[in-house]
Design an enzyme around this catalytic site. Structure first.
Site: not given
Ligand code: ARG
Length: 307
Positions: A36, A104, A182, A184, A278
């Protein structure tokens, strides 16, 4: 009372009521790759020690108002600390995430094991329709509706499976700003029926859906500055809101609406594109989980086309 397996393997009893959350200690937290825009320029640029201190503060603030369970951090899964992405939980069922990025996907078996050992009914979302859990799906405070984001990570097709799973109305919202990848990160339904939102993160049609549901007086439209401080990435339990540091103006507005604001500095996690919300996954009440477990076990899986 319900039971829950702790990190050392022993069973512990859990209280009958009150909100329950899942967190993951930042033992292996790092910015190891770029998936991201926040991570760009921050690879190996975060301090594990500072991250641990910030995480501890959030953990202890949350423990004052809720039960918090922990999942064991795993080497090779530096983003596992962001438990909101593990899945989406309701009534003892977890829709287990199917991560968009291969970086991930290694977290999935660890979260699966935690959920099944803790008594949740696990439902899979297939790889062809990525879904990133509560990071992209938020229930309205009264549970009547599920707001679900899609675009950068979650595929819109996965929303149909959420409708099937809980028989709840799902409103799909398209995310168009890569910084708010995302749901959230830019949308937060609050316990009093208001919403905190950064509207420019959505396409026009989605903005209209939000405006149709939340009249002007129920919308707290945050500035770009606060959105970039991850103000919408807030954990709301009753009248308390836990979040990263925000502007005095936004803090005053939330207080005016009757909320108690707890600001926790989470700068080390912003480097990976995350903040308070998060780092936390709502599990609902575990006693509900266990009471409904038997019934859920009998319920049919998602339609075979998805399995
Ligand atoms: N580095 C993680 C990703 O890019 C951060 C996730 C953040 N989580 C969230 N629920 N917004 O997946």
């Amino acid at each position: 009372m319900g039971t829950l397996r702790t990190l050392d393997g022993s069973l512990t009893r859990t209280a009958d009521s009150g909100p329950t959350f899942l967190m993951c200690p930042p033992k292996h937290y790092d910015v190891n790759y770029v998936i991201n825009p926040w991570m760009a320029g921050n690879v190996h640029g975060s301090s594990r020690q500072q991250a641990t201190e910030q995480w501890e503060q959030l953990h202890s603030a949350l423990r004052q108002i809720a039960q918090v369970h922990l999942v064991e951090p795993q080497p090779g899964s530096p983003d596992m600390v962001f438990t909101a992405n593990a899945g989406l939980v309701r009534n003892g069922i977890v829709a287990l995430s199917s991560f968009h990025h291969q970086e991930r996907q290694g977290e999935e078996p660890h979260f699966r094991r935690w959920f099944s050992e803790s008594g949740f009914a696990v439902r899979d979302i297939p790889r062809v329709t990525p879904f990133e859990g509560e990071g992209d799906a938020l229930f309205e405070a009264d549970g009547s509706r599920l707001w679900a984001g899609y675009g950068p990570r979650t595929r819109q097709d996965s929303h149909r499976q959420l409708t099937e799973l809980w028989g709840v109305e799902v409103v799909s919202l398209r995310l168009v700003d890569p910084r708010f990848y995302h749901l959230d990160t830019c949308f937060c339904p609050l316990s009093n029926g208001d919403v905190m939102v950064y509207l420019p993160a959505f396409d026009i049609e989605s903005q209209m859906k939000i405006e149709a549901r939340y009249s002007k007086k129920h919308r707290i439209c945050v500035s770009e500055g606060d959105a970039l401080r991850f103000a919408c990435n807030a954990v709301n339990v009753g009248r308390t809101i836990l979040l990263n540091q925000i502007s005095d103006d936004l803090c005053a507005e939330l207080e005016l609406r009757g909320f108690q604001i707890v600001q926790v500095e989470l700068t080390e996690f912003l480097k990976a594109g995350g903040a308070a919300k998060c780092l936390v996954l709502r599990l609902s009440e575990l006693n509900v989980t266990h009471a409904q477990r038997a019934a859920i076990a009998q319920s049919p899986p998602l339609s075979s086309a998805y399995n």
